[in-house]
Design a protein around this motif. Structure first.
Motif, short mmCIF file in Angstrom:
data_model
loop_
_atom_site.label_atom_id
_atom_site.label_comp_id
_atom_site.label_asym_id
_atom_site.label_seq_id
_atom_site.Cartn_x
_atom_site.Cartn_y
_atom_site.Cartn_z
N GLY A 177 44.10 9.56 -25.62
CA GLY A 177 45.11 8.80 -24.89
C GLY A 177 45.60 9.43 -23.61
O GLY A 177 46.63 9.00 -23.07
N THR A 178 44.90 10.44 -23.06
CA THR A 178 45.38 11.14 -21.87
C THR A 178 45.63 10.18 -20.71
O THR A 178 46.72 10.17 -20.12
CB THR A 178 44.36 12.21 -21.43
OG1 THR A 178 44.11 13.10 -22.53
CG2 THR A 178 44.91 13.02 -20.27
N LEU A 179 44.64 9.37 -20.36
CA LEU A 179 44.80 8.44 -19.25
C LEU A 179 45.85 7.37 -19.56
O LEU A 179 46.56 6.92 -18.66
CB LEU A 179 43.46 7.78 -18.93
CG LEU A 179 42.47 8.63 -18.13
CD1 LEU A 179 41.12 7.93 -18.06
CD2 LEU A 179 42.99 8.90 -16.73
N TYR A 197 42.06 0.72 -17.06
CA TYR A 197 40.80 1.47 -17.16
C TYR A 197 40.68 2.08 -18.55
O TYR A 197 39.62 2.02 -19.19
CB TYR A 197 40.78 2.55 -16.09
CG TYR A 197 39.64 3.55 -16.21
CD1 TYR A 197 38.34 3.19 -15.86
CD2 TYR A 197 39.87 4.84 -16.66
CE1 TYR A 197 37.31 4.11 -15.97
CE2 TYR A 197 38.84 5.75 -16.77
CZ TYR A 197 37.57 5.38 -16.42
OH TYR A 197 36.54 6.29 -16.54
N TRP A 198 41.79 2.67 -19.04
CA TRP A 198 41.76 3.27 -20.38
C TRP A 198 41.49 2.20 -21.43
O TRP A 198 40.67 2.42 -22.34
CB TRP A 198 43.10 3.96 -20.66
CG TRP A 198 43.16 4.59 -22.02
CD1 TRP A 198 42.72 5.83 -22.39
CD2 TRP A 198 43.67 3.98 -23.22
NE1 TRP A 198 42.93 6.04 -23.72
CE2 TRP A 198 43.52 4.92 -24.26
CE3 TRP A 198 44.25 2.75 -23.50
CZ2 TRP A 198 43.92 4.66 -25.56
CZ3 TRP A 198 44.64 2.49 -24.80
CH2 TRP A 198 44.48 3.43 -25.81
N VAL A 199 42.19 1.06 -21.34
CA VAL A 199 41.97 -0.02 -22.31
C VAL A 199 40.54 -0.51 -22.24
O VAL A 199 39.91 -0.79 -23.27
CB VAL A 199 42.96 -1.17 -22.04
CG1 VAL A 199 42.63 -2.37 -22.91
CG2 VAL A 199 44.40 -0.72 -22.30
N LEU A 220 42.43 11.71 -11.44
CA LEU A 220 41.00 11.87 -11.20
C LEU A 220 40.40 12.94 -12.12
O LEU A 220 39.28 12.79 -12.62
CB LEU A 220 40.75 12.23 -9.73
CG LEU A 220 41.05 11.12 -8.72
CD1 LEU A 220 40.86 11.64 -7.29
CD2 LEU A 220 40.15 9.92 -8.96
N GLU A 221 41.16 14.02 -12.36
CA GLU A 221 40.68 15.07 -13.25
C GLU A 221 40.58 14.54 -14.68
O GLU A 221 39.61 14.84 -15.40
CB GLU A 221 41.60 16.28 -13.20
CG GLU A 221 41.21 17.43 -14.13
CD GLU A 221 39.86 18.03 -13.80
OE1 GLU A 221 39.26 18.66 -14.69
OE2 GLU A 221 39.38 17.90 -12.65
N SER A 222 41.56 13.74 -15.10
CA SER A 222 41.51 13.14 -16.44
C SER A 222 40.34 12.18 -16.56
O SER A 222 39.67 12.12 -17.60
CB SER A 222 42.82 12.40 -16.74
OG SER A 222 43.91 13.29 -16.72
N ALA A 223 40.09 11.40 -15.49
CA ALA A 223 38.96 10.48 -15.51
C ALA A 223 37.65 11.26 -15.60
O ALA A 223 36.71 10.85 -16.31
CB ALA A 223 38.98 9.60 -14.27
N ARG A 224 37.58 12.39 -14.89
CA ARG A 224 36.37 13.22 -14.95
C ARG A 224 36.16 13.75 -16.36
O ARG A 224 35.03 13.75 -16.88
CB ARG A 224 36.49 14.39 -13.97
CG ARG A 224 35.22 15.22 -13.84
CD ARG A 224 35.48 16.51 -13.11
NE ARG A 224 36.34 17.39 -13.89
CZ ARG A 224 35.91 18.16 -14.89
NH1 ARG A 224 34.62 18.14 -15.23
NH2 ARG A 224 36.74 18.92 -15.55
N GLN A 225 37.25 14.18 -17.01
CA GLN A 225 37.14 14.65 -18.38
C GLN A 225 36.69 13.52 -19.31
O GLN A 225 35.88 13.74 -20.21
CB GLN A 225 38.50 15.19 -18.86
CG GLN A 225 38.94 16.47 -18.19
CD GLN A 225 40.28 16.92 -18.72
OE1 GLN A 225 40.58 16.77 -19.90
NE2 GLN A 225 41.10 17.48 -17.86
N ALA A 226 37.23 12.32 -19.08
CA ALA A 226 36.85 11.19 -19.91
C ALA A 226 35.37 10.89 -19.78
O ALA A 226 34.68 10.60 -20.77
CB ALA A 226 37.69 9.96 -19.54
N VAL A 227 34.88 10.95 -18.54
CA VAL A 227 33.45 10.69 -18.31
C VAL A 227 32.61 11.75 -19.01
O VAL A 227 31.59 11.44 -19.66
CB VAL A 227 33.14 10.66 -16.80
CG1 VAL A 227 31.64 10.62 -16.55
CG2 VAL A 227 33.81 9.46 -16.15
#
Length: 533
Positions: free
Chosen positions: A189-191, A177-179, A358-365
């Motif tokens: 690079g958190t995720l 997902y990160w890539v 999920l929290e990191s993904a939310r931050q990424a979004v």
């Protein structure tokens, strides 16, 4: 919604769907496996009839075998880094003492299946530790049909194995997902750190299950890999939490990472030289893990004291509490019984990965939305809304901030007959004239430099490294495209694009002076096109 936004949305949906699907699979497999699996306790677990401890760490275990047990077939038991010899009164019937070669002087973690001779009365098991740290271990023993015991152990250990696979797959999909979104969105690079940590954790915990012990043949290389995974894991874990909590520390975390790397290198050298193999130096790895946890606890306490508690910190505190408890429980269990991480440890890390993932993904979004808004504002400020080319603001920014203009070329353009087109056919026809002309200019020159609309019918292209640029060739190409446009009769009046160019000389310090020379040539070309010269 553009293509990149669709990709990002699809990636987010994929990540959420995979995590939920794997969690449901884990829950269902755990429930049904526990209900349906053959219980190891029903497989005639046996305690040794006699245990003898010798001074060199060796243990002798004696089993009195009755006729029913002998006819059932097999003595099965687990050993961890032990040389094993099984014999009856007269014959040796089983031996496990192969050297590990480059993997170390160990047999690894092995389930031993010993076929009992018919009418055997006494079986003696001799355990000789590969390392002093593994001396005196006595595991559970089973007597019965080998296939029945194999199936029972395999199915009983399946929930912990599935939990490990879940961690591994979650890490794999988080990394993918990160890539997937990093190339187009340039998030931090958190995720990625969380994904790498999850992959290493999943590989390590899966390797430590009875499923792998039963199914992987080379247990020595498997044990070697497990130690390597464990030594490397603290580094991505620390980098993830640092990035997730936005820890403003440029020294201590680097020192800890350097120490973890140094520990991995030194322990590997000691292992390969045979002086102090991984199983003996495991306590150093445990110190590194504790050091990372202590650092993170100190950071969290510092943030609480400084009243920097936010949603991220609260989520991290809950997840890290579980991880710290699980780590302590696993380490105590390891030194007390020699057992590795069980279902509690795996479940705790699963919760950690899910909550913070999920929290990191939310931050990424959120970060992506902010960046996209900034890009939209920047595009609005620097791009011409009608033609899509850079506008006058972008041109002014370039000439005011670009100091190195060596070998640059300025090409200027002007549209003939635009006023006549507006007066005779209306502004919609004039807009079509401008848009189509801009497209022709962009097609010819945008590959080599930046194209600007600097006025109503004035355009400019700045080409770097243009010393050997074949400008006349592309001007000719532009005029051919103009002729093609006129033959299509899209514009009610004939399109003409006057063009001029000038190359920066060693005496030029201002790009505007170069543009003035290009304009002189362009106005001359304008008169030629109108037939005035």
């Amino acid at each position: 919604m553009n293509l990149r936004q669709n990709k990002e949305k699809n990636a987010q949906q994929m990540l959420t769907g995979v995590i939920l699907t794997l969690f449901i699979m884990l829950l269902l497999c755990t429930i049904f496996t526990n209900q349906d699996a053959a219980s190891v306790s029903k497989l005639k677990a046996r305690q040794p009839d006699k245990i003898q401890y010798l001074d060199d760490g060796m243990v002798l275990l004696s089993f009195n075998i009755n006729r029913n047990e002998s006819n059932n077939g097999s003595l099965v038991f687990f050993t961890s880094h032990q040389h094993v010899t099984v014999s009856t009164k007269n014959n040796e019937i089983y031996r496990l003492d192969d050297s590990g070669g480059i993997w170390g002087h160990t047999t690894g973690n092995v389930w031993n299946f010993v076929k009992l001779p018919t009418h055997a009365e006494t079986v003696i098991v001799r355990l000789e530790p590969c390392y002093p740290e593994t001396a005196g271990q006595i595991e559970q023993y089973y007597i019965g049909t080998g296939n029945e015991i194999y199936t029972g152990i395999l199915r009983q250990s399946m929930p912990t194995f599935i939990a490990s696979v879940f961690i591994l797959l979650a890490g794999f999909f988080i990394t993918c997902y990160w890539v997937f979104i990093h190339n187009s969105s340039h998030i931090d690079g958190t995720l990625f750190y969380l994904g790498i940590f999850s992959i290493l954790l999943g590989l390590w915990t899966a390797n430590e299950t009875d499923v792998c012990s039963l199914m992987l043949l080379n247990r020595r290389s498997s044990a070697f890999a497990a130690f390597m995974f464990l030594m490397i894991m603290p580094i991505p874990f620390l980098m993830f939490v640092k990035s997730f909590l936005e820890i403003n520390d440029d020294k201590i975390w680097k020192i800890i990472c350097d120490l973890c790397i140094l520990q991995t290198v030194v322990c590997s050298l000691l292992h390969f030289t045979g002086f102090y193999e991984f199983r003996r130096s495991i306590w150093i790895t445990h110190i590194s893990i504790c050091m990372v946890l202590v650092y993170l606890i100190a950071v969290i306490i510092y943030k609480i004291v400084k009243k920097q508690t936010d949603q991220k910190l609260k989520a991290c505190m809950m997840a890290l509490t579980l991880v710290i408890i699980a780590t302590i429980v696993d380490m105590v269990g390891y030194y007390k019984t020699g057992n590795n991480s069980g279902m509690f440890g795996r479940s705790s890390f699963l919760v950690f990965i899910i909550i913070l993932g999920l929290e990191s993904a939310r931050q990424a979004v959120t970060s992506l939305k902010k960046r996209r808004r900034m890009e939209e504002l920047e595009q609005f400020a620097l791009n011409d809304s009608m033609t899509g080319l850079y506008n006058r603001n972008a041109y002014d920014y370039f000439i005011n901030n670009e100091s190195d203009i060596k070998n640059h070329m300025v090409v200027t353009f002007d549209l003939n007959n635009l006023k006549m087109c507006n007066d005779n056919y209306g502004h919609s026809a004039g807009d079509a004239y401008i848009i189509n002309s801009a497209h022709i200019i962009e097609t010819a020159f945008d590959r080599f430099g930046k194209c600007y609309r600097i006025g109503g019918d004035e355009f400019c292209c700045i080409i770097p490294d243009a010393t050997e640029f074949q400008i006349e060739h592309f001007i000719q190409k532009m005029h051919q495209d103009v002729a093609i446009l006129n033959n299509k009769n899209i514009i009610p009046t004939e399109v003409e694009i006057a063009c001029g160019y000038a190359l920066v000389t060693p005496d030029d310090t201002d790009i505007e002076k170069v543009r003035e020379r290009a304009d002189e040539m362009m106005y001359h070309n304008k008169k030629v096109l109108k037939g005035l010269i």
